[in-house]
Design an enzyme around this catalytic site. Structure first.
Site, PDB file in Angstrom:
ATOM      1  N   HIS A  33      65.368  63.041  88.700  1.00  0.00           N
ATOM      2  CA  HIS A  33      65.926  64.378  89.379  1.00  0.00           C
ATOM      3  C   HIS A  33      65.934  64.193  91.022  1.00  0.00           C
ATOM      4  CE1 HIS A  33      65.579  67.562  86.281  1.00  0.00           C
ATOM      5  NE2 HIS A  33      65.858  66.664  85.727  1.00  0.00           N
ATOM      6  N   SER A  36      71.736  62.403  87.411  1.00  0.00           N
ATOM      7  CA  SER A  36      72.130  61.310  86.336  1.00  0.00           C
ATOM      8  C   SER A  36      73.164  60.585  86.916  1.00  0.00           C
ATOM      9  CB  SER A  36      72.559  62.422  85.202  1.00  0.00           C
ATOM     10  OG  SER A  36      71.582  62.830  84.407  1.00  0.00           O
ATOM     11  N   LYS A  54      74.967  71.433  74.984  1.00  0.00           N
ATOM     12  CA  LYS A  54      75.294  70.126  74.767  1.00  0.00           C
ATOM     13  C   LYS A  54      74.055  69.473  74.075  1.00  0.00           C
ATOM     14  CE  LYS A  54      78.332  66.050  75.850  1.00  0.00           C
ATOM     15  NZ  LYS A  54      79.388  65.723  76.664  1.00  0.00           N
ATOM     16  N   ASP A  55      72.873  69.285  74.651  1.00  0.00           N
ATOM     17  CA  ASP A  55      71.664  68.809  74.071  1.00  0.00           C
ATOM     18  C   ASP A  55      71.312  69.466  72.815  1.00  0.00           C
ATOM     19  OD1 ASP A  55      71.437  66.674  76.142  1.00  0.00           O
ATOM     20  OD2 ASP A  55      69.990  67.732  77.358  1.00  0.00           O
ATOM     21  N   GLU A  61      57.271  46.292  61.876  1.00  0.00           N
ATOM     22  CA  GLU A  61      58.229  47.501  61.620  1.00  0.00           C
ATOM     23  C   GLU A  61      59.649  46.885  62.134  1.00  0.00           C
ATOM     24  OE1 GLU A  61      57.166  49.631  59.411  1.00  0.00           O
ATOM     25  OE2 GLU A  61      56.810  51.381  60.884  1.00  0.00           O
TER      26      GLU A  61
HETATM   27  C1  HEM Z   1      54.270  58.315  70.987  1.00  0.00           C
HETATM   28  C2  HEM Z   1      53.977  58.699  69.719  1.00  0.00           C
HETATM   29  C3  HEM Z   1      53.453  58.281  68.468  1.00  0.00           C
HETATM   30  C4  HEM Z   1      53.964  57.189  67.755  1.00  0.00           C
HETATM   31  C5  HEM Z   1      55.223  56.160  68.033  1.00  0.00           C
HETATM   32  C6  HEM Z   1      53.381  56.986  66.549  1.00  0.00           C
HETATM   33  C7  HEM Z   1      53.465  56.189  65.385  1.00  0.00           C
HETATM   34  C8  HEM Z   1      52.739  56.057  64.366  1.00  0.00           C
HETATM   35  C9  HEM Z   1      53.053  55.088  63.177  1.00  0.00           C
HETATM   36  C10 HEM Z   1      54.124  54.141  63.110  1.00  0.00           C
HETATM   37  C11 HEM Z   1      52.119  55.265  62.379  1.00  0.00           C
HETATM   38  C12 HEM Z   1      51.971  54.565  60.928  1.00  0.00           C
HETATM   39  C13 HEM Z   1      52.465  55.584  60.036  1.00  0.00           C
HETATM   40  C14 HEM Z   1      52.336  55.142  58.458  1.00  0.00           C
HETATM   41  O1  HEM Z   1      53.213  54.080  58.179  1.00  0.00           O
HETATM   42  O2  HEM Z   1      51.807  55.412  57.586  1.00  0.00           O
HETATM   43  C15 HEM Z   1      51.191  56.670  62.557  1.00  0.00           C
HETATM   44  C16 HEM Z   1      50.100  57.018  62.029  1.00  0.00           C
HETATM   45  C17 HEM Z   1      49.192  57.947  62.403  1.00  0.00           C
HETATM   46  N1  HEM Z   1      49.236  58.607  63.861  1.00  0.00           N
HETATM   47 FE1  HEM Z   1      50.787  58.035  65.216  1.00  0.00          FE
HETATM   48  N2  HEM Z   1      52.276  58.095  66.497  1.00  0.00           N
HETATM   49  C18 HEM Z   1      52.408  58.735  68.011  1.00  0.00           C
HETATM   50  C19 HEM Z   1      51.525  59.775  68.164  1.00  0.00           C
HETATM   51  C20 HEM Z   1      50.648  60.306  67.602  1.00  0.00           C
HETATM   52  C21 HEM Z   1      49.388  61.204  68.035  1.00  0.00           C
HETATM   53  C22 HEM Z   1      49.560  62.041  69.216  1.00  0.00           C
HETATM   54  C23 HEM Z   1      48.451  61.325  67.139  1.00  0.00           C
HETATM   55  C24 HEM Z   1      47.224  62.383  67.233  1.00  0.00           C
HETATM   56  C25 HEM Z   1      46.226  62.047  66.822  1.00  0.00           C
HETATM   57  C26 HEM Z   1      48.830  60.476  65.892  1.00  0.00           C
HETATM   58  C27 HEM Z   1      48.085  60.340  64.898  1.00  0.00           C
HETATM   59  C28 HEM Z   1      48.265  59.165  63.705  1.00  0.00           C
HETATM   60  C29 HEM Z   1      47.469  59.437  62.610  1.00  0.00           C
HETATM   61  C30 HEM Z   1      46.340  60.013  62.207  1.00  0.00           C
HETATM   62  C31 HEM Z   1      48.265  58.350  61.717  1.00  0.00           C
HETATM   63  C32 HEM Z   1      47.650  57.908  60.420  1.00  0.00           C
HETATM   64  C33 HEM Z   1      48.186  58.654  59.248  1.00  0.00           C
HETATM   65  C34 HEM Z   1      49.390  57.841  58.883  1.00  0.00           C
HETATM   66  O3  HEM Z   1      49.431  56.594  58.708  1.00  0.00           O
HETATM   67  O4  HEM Z   1      50.381  58.564  58.428  1.00  0.00           O
HETATM   68  N3  HEM Z   1      50.286  59.799  66.262  1.00  0.00           N
HETATM   69  N4  HEM Z   1      51.549  56.862  64.085  1.00  0.00           N
END
Ligand code: HEM
Ligand code: FES
Lengths: 185, 416
Positions: B213, B217, B241-242, B285
């Protein structure tokens, strides 16, 4: 006050730097030491805890292993290979000059009894478990183990012969507590 | 929202003491944006929306997830089978991670094509690369949480990268693990950090927007706005637009969640982690594949690790590697072609990263890796010197209203 602010009042007696500079440096240095000291508990918190360290020995009964066979046991959460080598395998491991190897080591220093080869079964490249414990698995070009992750070949002494791994499979600390029992760790 | 003139006494009362409404009005309503932004400019706000979706679904998952080696896998299966709408929340989170990277990669290549990293947006660009690094760390640790085979072995291979560090390598890896292998301590700390890092990302996103900002942009033509005739207020023109773009994006996202939820996943991760057996074929991944390919292209362990991290960090230097003062590739006929070659190169690296390192894959992987660095370190700096850019229009309004090439003394990027 005005005098101290300029650091050159009557009686301050120093010429290079002012008293204030000294105080800033000294308190800054103390602060840095204090911060480092306070950070250490937070860093060391990540290191293995006492209970994890305590679990560090494993007893193995190797009597059931036949010549040419191998078993895998767990030590500190990782696989340990115990292989009972055949005469031919020992011969093969001893035929090569250590100097010609990527990580030169004599077979004799890697075993306590030539028949028994004990190794940590973790590839020294990036930590996969190499194949070759079962006769049906690929054992690589040197008859020992083969790591499928990025293609490292180990020989019958667990030494790296080919592929990206830089080191031989390590030998864990172990001793024979009887004729056919081993304590690892 | 327009606070100072607001009819609402409470808003006026708050705004007088803390001008948050004035601020929001200024930054989201009247904020002047170039009037020629294309749909490629939707991906920034999309990334923000996905970040919010990830945080909400993540916090919900955490309510039923157990970070313990004996229960983690089961707890995720329970979320899938027994918890009300657990399957939906998990599939949103799983596919949301892929969508996040897809959107951010498009956003990043958009910046490369239109030269958005050049003066005065260098810091904005660097903050973007910092966000990318934090996202990679977050996604990597998230992938460990379900404690399947790929979780475990991915964690093992990636943490072992640090063992390449001379002298301190092994103690560092033990320190990262909290043990002698990836184990319960590792899973616990990864959960803790996986919860934390997204909020750090939110913080860096605010810095990113602050820097944005300051000068506003960039735009498809890549020249600065010259006055009010070149810009329009953000609201309602770009909010709508967004919003439209978000609708289209959500259709794609929902398509994966409902019809192909495991499209991006690995079947091996539905097998519980086994520390004694490595799956035959370990792959990260998809969004990490190009970097994995670079790691494996180099036969030496330490050099491979340096090249992999270097390939990302190098992006931070792009504003200084690019010696051309023309921003948009529209006016850089040669750069435009090399840009697309670079995009293809990154896709090839991704393809190689997904395949075992044998035979031709090794050769192609090495060529593609070499080209990645040649593009950034040699082609980009040289092009700025050798290429003859096309004539730039005098202002954003000129090509739209008058004849494009009317004023020959076109305004290049103004440096102070
Ligand atoms: C930048 C944001 C985030 C990204 C890119 C991200 C990415 C991921 C990925 C790739 C997995 C594996 C999914 C799978 O294959 O099962 C995962 C699992 C998990 N994430 Fe995140 N996550 C994010 C934010 C969060 C936040 C804020 C929490 C809050 C606690 C969280 C909690 C969990 C939990 C509990 C799992 C395990 C359950 C599962 O595997 O499905 N994540 N996350
Ligand atoms: S982990 Fe064994 S070759 Fe890479």
């Amino acid at each position: 006050m005005a005098d101290t602010a300029h650091g050159r009042g009557p009686g301050s007696g120093d010429h290079g730097g002012s008293r204030r500079d000294f105080l800033v440096l000294a308190s800054g240095a103390m602060g840095a030491v204090g911060a480092a000291a306070a950070a250490w508990p937070f860093i060391h918190y990540w290191n293995p805890s006492a209970d994890v360290l305590a679990l560090s020995s494993t007893e193995v009964d190797v009597a059931p292993i036949q010549e040419g066979q191998a078993i895998t046991v767990t030590w500190r959460g990782r696989p340990v290979f115990v292989r009972r080598r055949t005469a031919a395998e020992i011969e093969q491991a001893r035929a090569i000059k250590p100097a010609d190897l990527p990580d030169p080591q004599d077979d004799a220093v890697r075993v306590k009894k030539p028949e028994w080869l004990v190794l940590i079964g973790v590839c020294t490249h990036l930590g996969c478990v190499p194949l070759g414990q079962k006769a049906t698995e690929a054992r690589g070009e040197y008859g020992g183990w083969f790591c499928p992750c990025h293609g490292s070949h180990y020989d019958t002494s667990g030494r790296i012969r080919k592929g990206p791994a830089p080191k031989n499979l390590p030998v864990p600390p172990y001793e024979f507590t009887g004729d056919t029992t081993i304590r690892i760790g | 929202m327009s606070a100072p003139q607001s009819q609402n006494a409470l808003i006026r009362w708050i705004d007088h003491r803390m001008p948050i409404f004035t601020f929001m009005h200024h930054e989201l309503h009247e904020y002047p944006a170039p009037k020629n932004l294309s749909y490629w400019w939707n991906f920034g706000s999309l990334a923000g929306i996905v970040l919010v979706i990830m945080i909400v679904t993540g916090i919900w998952l955490a309510m039923h997830y157990t970070p313990h080696v004996d229960y983690a896998f089961q707890s995720v299966e329970r979320i899938m089978r027994d918890v009300n709408y657990g399957w939906l929340i998990r599939y949103l989170h799983m596919n949301g991670a892929s969508m996040f990277f897809l959107v951010v990669y498009i956003h990043l290549f958009r910046g490369m094509y239109y030269g958005s990293y050049k003066y005065p947006r260098e810091l904005l660009w660097i903050l973007g690369v910092v966000i990318l690094l934090l996202m990679m760390a977050t996604a990597f640790m998230g992938y460990v949480l379900p404690w399947g085979q790929m979780s475990f072995w991915g964690a093992t291979v990636i943490t072992n990268l640090f063992s390449a560090i001379p002298l301190f390598g092994d103690p560092i890896v033990t320190w990262l693990w909290g043990g002698f292998s990836v184990d319960n301590a590792t899973l616990n700390r990864f959960f803790s950090l996986h919860y934390l890092l997204p909020f750090l990302i939110v913080g860096v996103v605010f810095l990113h927007l602050w820097a944005l900002h300051r000068f506003g942009s960039n735009n498809p033509i890549g020249i600065d706005t010259k006055g009010p005739q070149d810009s329009i207020p953000f609201h309602p023109y770009y909010t709508i637009k967004d919003a439209f773009g978000t609708g289209v994006f959500l259709l794609v996202f929902a398509g994966f969640v409902f019809f192909a939820p495991n499209f991006f996943g690995e079947p091996d991760n539905y097998i519980p982690a086994n520390p004694l057996v490595t799956p035959a074929h370990i792959v990260p991944e998809w969004y990490l594949l190009p970097f994995y390919a670079i790691l494996r292209a180099i036969p030496d362990k330490l050099t491979g690790v340096i090249a992999m991290f270097g390939s990302i960090l190098l992006l931070m230097a792009l504003p200084w590697l690019d010696t051309s003062r023309v921003r948009s590739a529209t006016y850089r006929p040669i750069y435009k072609q090399f840009f697309w070659v670079f995009v293809v190169d990154c896709l090839v690296l991704g393809y190689i990263g997904a395949n075992p390192p044998e035979g031709w894959f090794i050769v192609i992987g090495r060529i593609a890796t070499a080209y990645y660095f040649i593009h950034l370190l040699i082609i980009i700096p040289l092009l700025g010197k050798l290429e003859r850019p096309l004539e730039l229009p005098a202002s954003i309004s000129t090509p739209v209203i008058g004849s494009g090439a009317a004023q020959p003394q076109a305004a290049r990027m103004e440096k102070p």
